[in-house]
Design a protein around this motif. Structure first.
Motif, PDB file in Angstrom:
ATOM      1  N   UNK A 176      -6.493   2.647  -4.239  1.00 40.35           N
ATOM      2  CA  UNK A 176      -5.419   3.634  -4.304  1.00 40.35           C
ATOM      3  C   UNK A 176      -6.018   5.036  -4.206  1.00 40.35           C
ATOM      4  N   UNK A 177      -5.376   5.871  -3.394  1.00 39.48           N
ATOM      5  CA  UNK A 177      -5.838   7.240  -3.212  1.00 39.48           C
ATOM      6  C   UNK A 177      -4.947   8.183  -4.023  1.00 39.48           C
ATOM      7  N   UNK A 178      -5.514   8.905  -4.992  1.00 40.44           N
ATOM      8  CA  UNK A 178      -4.698   9.811  -5.798  1.00 40.44           C
ATOM      9  C   UNK A 178      -4.309  11.066  -5.018  1.00 40.44           C
ATOM     10  N   UNK A 179      -3.083  11.525  -5.209  1.00 45.09           N
ATOM     11  CA  UNK A 179      -2.622  12.755  -4.579  1.00 45.09           C
ATOM     12  C   UNK A 179      -2.741  13.907  -5.562  1.00 45.09           C
ATOM     13  N   UNK A 180      -2.307  15.083  -5.116  1.00 42.01           N
ATOM     14  CA  UNK A 180      -2.360  16.260  -5.980  1.00 42.01           C
ATOM     15  C   UNK A 180      -1.512  16.090  -7.243  1.00 42.01           C
ATOM     16  N   UNK A 181      -0.554  15.188  -7.209  1.00 39.52           N
ATOM     17  CA  UNK A 181       0.309  14.971  -8.379  1.00 39.52           C
ATOM     18  C   UNK A 181      -0.450  14.429  -9.580  1.00 39.52           C
ATOM     19  N   UNK A 199       4.065  12.565  -1.718  1.00 41.94           N
ATOM     20  CA  UNK A 199       4.927  11.398  -1.562  1.00 41.94           C
ATOM     21  C   UNK A 199       4.977  10.574  -2.835  1.00 41.94           C
ATOM     22  N   UNK A 200       3.860  10.517  -3.552  1.00 46.23           N
ATOM     23  CA  UNK A 200       3.751   9.729  -4.779  1.00 46.23           C
ATOM     24  C   UNK A 200       2.487  10.176  -5.500  1.00 46.23           C
ATOM     25  N   UNK A 201       2.255   9.610  -6.683  1.00 46.08           N
ATOM     26  CA  UNK A 201       1.007   9.891  -7.384  1.00 46.08           C
ATOM     27  C   UNK A 201      -0.170   9.221  -6.673  1.00 46.08           C
ATOM     28  N   UNK A 202       0.082   8.028  -6.101  1.00 50.32           N
ATOM     29  CA  UNK A 202      -0.987   7.286  -5.424  1.00 50.32           C
ATOM     30  C   UNK A 202      -0.501   6.758  -4.077  1.00 50.32           C
ATOM     31  N   UNK A 203      -1.424   6.734  -3.119  1.00 52.01           N
ATOM     32  CA  UNK A 203      -1.177   6.161  -1.801  1.00 52.01           C
ATOM     33  C   UNK A 203      -1.988   4.877  -1.685  1.00 52.01           C
ATOM     34  N   UNK A 204      -1.366   3.728  -1.407  1.00 56.17           N
ATOM     35  CA  UNK A 204      -2.125   2.489  -1.225  1.00 56.17           C
ATOM     36  C   UNK A 204      -3.071   2.620  -0.036  1.00 56.17           C
ATOM     37  N   UNK A 205      -4.312   2.182  -0.225  1.00 55.08           N
ATOM     38  CA  UNK A 205      -5.308   2.278   0.836  1.00 55.08           C
ATOM     39  C   UNK A 205      -5.888   0.913   1.178  1.00 55.08           C
ATOM     40  N   UNK A 206      -5.241  -0.188   0.749  1.00 55.29           N
ATOM     41  CA  UNK A 206      -5.685  -1.536   1.082  1.00 55.29           C
ATOM     42  C   UNK A 206      -6.748  -2.061   0.151  1.00 55.29           C
ATOM     43  N   UNK A 207      -6.820  -3.392   0.013  1.00 59.65           N
ATOM     44  CA  UNK A 207      -7.834  -4.065  -0.805  1.00 59.65           C
ATOM     45  C   UNK A 207      -7.851  -3.542  -2.235  1.00 59.65           C
TER      46      UNK A 207
END
Length: 267
Positions: A23-28, A12-20
């Motif tokens: 950021x969670x990095x994706x395979x990208x 979906x993106x390079x990073x997924x917001x995880x709050x506070x």
């Protein structure tokens, strides 16, 4: 001949917001050297993006320097931002990408206040046209599929298949930097800026390391459009060091410069 990557199961993106501020990095974000590590481009863009959001209107990012304090784990990270030099004309801000309690990347960004148009105008010289996409694609510099390489479209004017010491390429980032947020021209530019040394490698990257512990990007103006052009060149010294310089442009002309010192070692 130009070339590009086709990505299946695109994140979906390079990073997924995880709050506070996490950021969670994706395979990208995946590095070509280690699937458990991140390429330096996405973290650079993430830190600059978060810093930029803390600065009010009327100031523009003019330079960002990023220090990579070791391999960047592809695990959730918290971004911490600290203003170092507040001001109305110039502002210096620092940010850290903290993974497992350790700062993995540190960035310092200078913002400068915009003002009246100067009485002398710098001529904009556009880079070469964007090549047509080919019917087939090949691995970037002979490397197998990897997340960061696939998340960007690469259209080479020079280089791309083997180490030459120079390369000229148009890039287009395929996905947002952060899920749920529109990608900006600054995001696009900094996602690809740290690729300059790999694109212009002088030695086979399967046999030799070319590691930039730091990178500085200086921007003349705000990037426009989807495409970012890199004209890169790497020089080697005789004592195991090197240096990469890249001119960065968009379709309207020169944007700025990238500089990377290099550690050169046989694998």
């Amino acid at each position: 001949m130009s070339e590009y990557w086709v990505m299946s199961d695109q994140p979906e993106a390079f990073y997924l917001p995880a709050g506070d501020d996490v950021y969670e990095p994706t395979r990208a974000t995946e590095s070509p050297w280690d699937s458990a590590a991140q390429h330096g481009g996405p973290p650079t863009a993430l830190l600059a993006h978060v810093i930029d959001a803390t600065v009010g209107p009327g100031m523009r990012l003019a330079r960002v320097s990023v220090d990579f304090l070791g391999p960047i784990p592809r695990r959730p990270a918290r971004v911490e931002v600290t203003p170092l030099r507040p001001g109305r004309q110039v502002r210096l801000t620092e940010a850290h990408l903290v993974v497992d309690g350790r700062a993995a990347v540190t960035a310092r960004a200078w913002h400068i206040a915009t003002g009246p148009t100067p009485p002398v105008e710098t001529e904009r010289v556009p880079p070469p046209p964007i090549p047509q996409a080919p019917d087939e694609w090949e691995s970037l510099l002979g490397m197998p599929d990897w997340g960061y390489g696939q998340a960007i479209e690469w259209r080479f004017i020079r280089g791309g298949r083997e180490p030459l010491g120079f390369a000229e390429v148009w890039t287009r980032v395929r996905i947002p930097l952060i899920a749920g947020r529109k990608i900006t021209g600054l995001d696009r530019t900094l996602i690809v800026a740290d690729a300059a040394n790999g694109l212009s490698a002088t030695l086979p990257i399967k046999e030799w390391l070319s590691i930039p512990p730091t990178m500085t990007t200086t921007l003349l103006r705000h990037p426009e459009g989807e495409w970012v052009h890199l004209d890169c060149r790497t020089h080697l010294a005789d004592d195991g060091l090197g240096a990469t310089h890249a001119t960065v442009s968009d379709p309207g002309g020169r944007l700025g410069d990238v500089s990377q010192p290099l550690l050169i070692r046989r694998r």
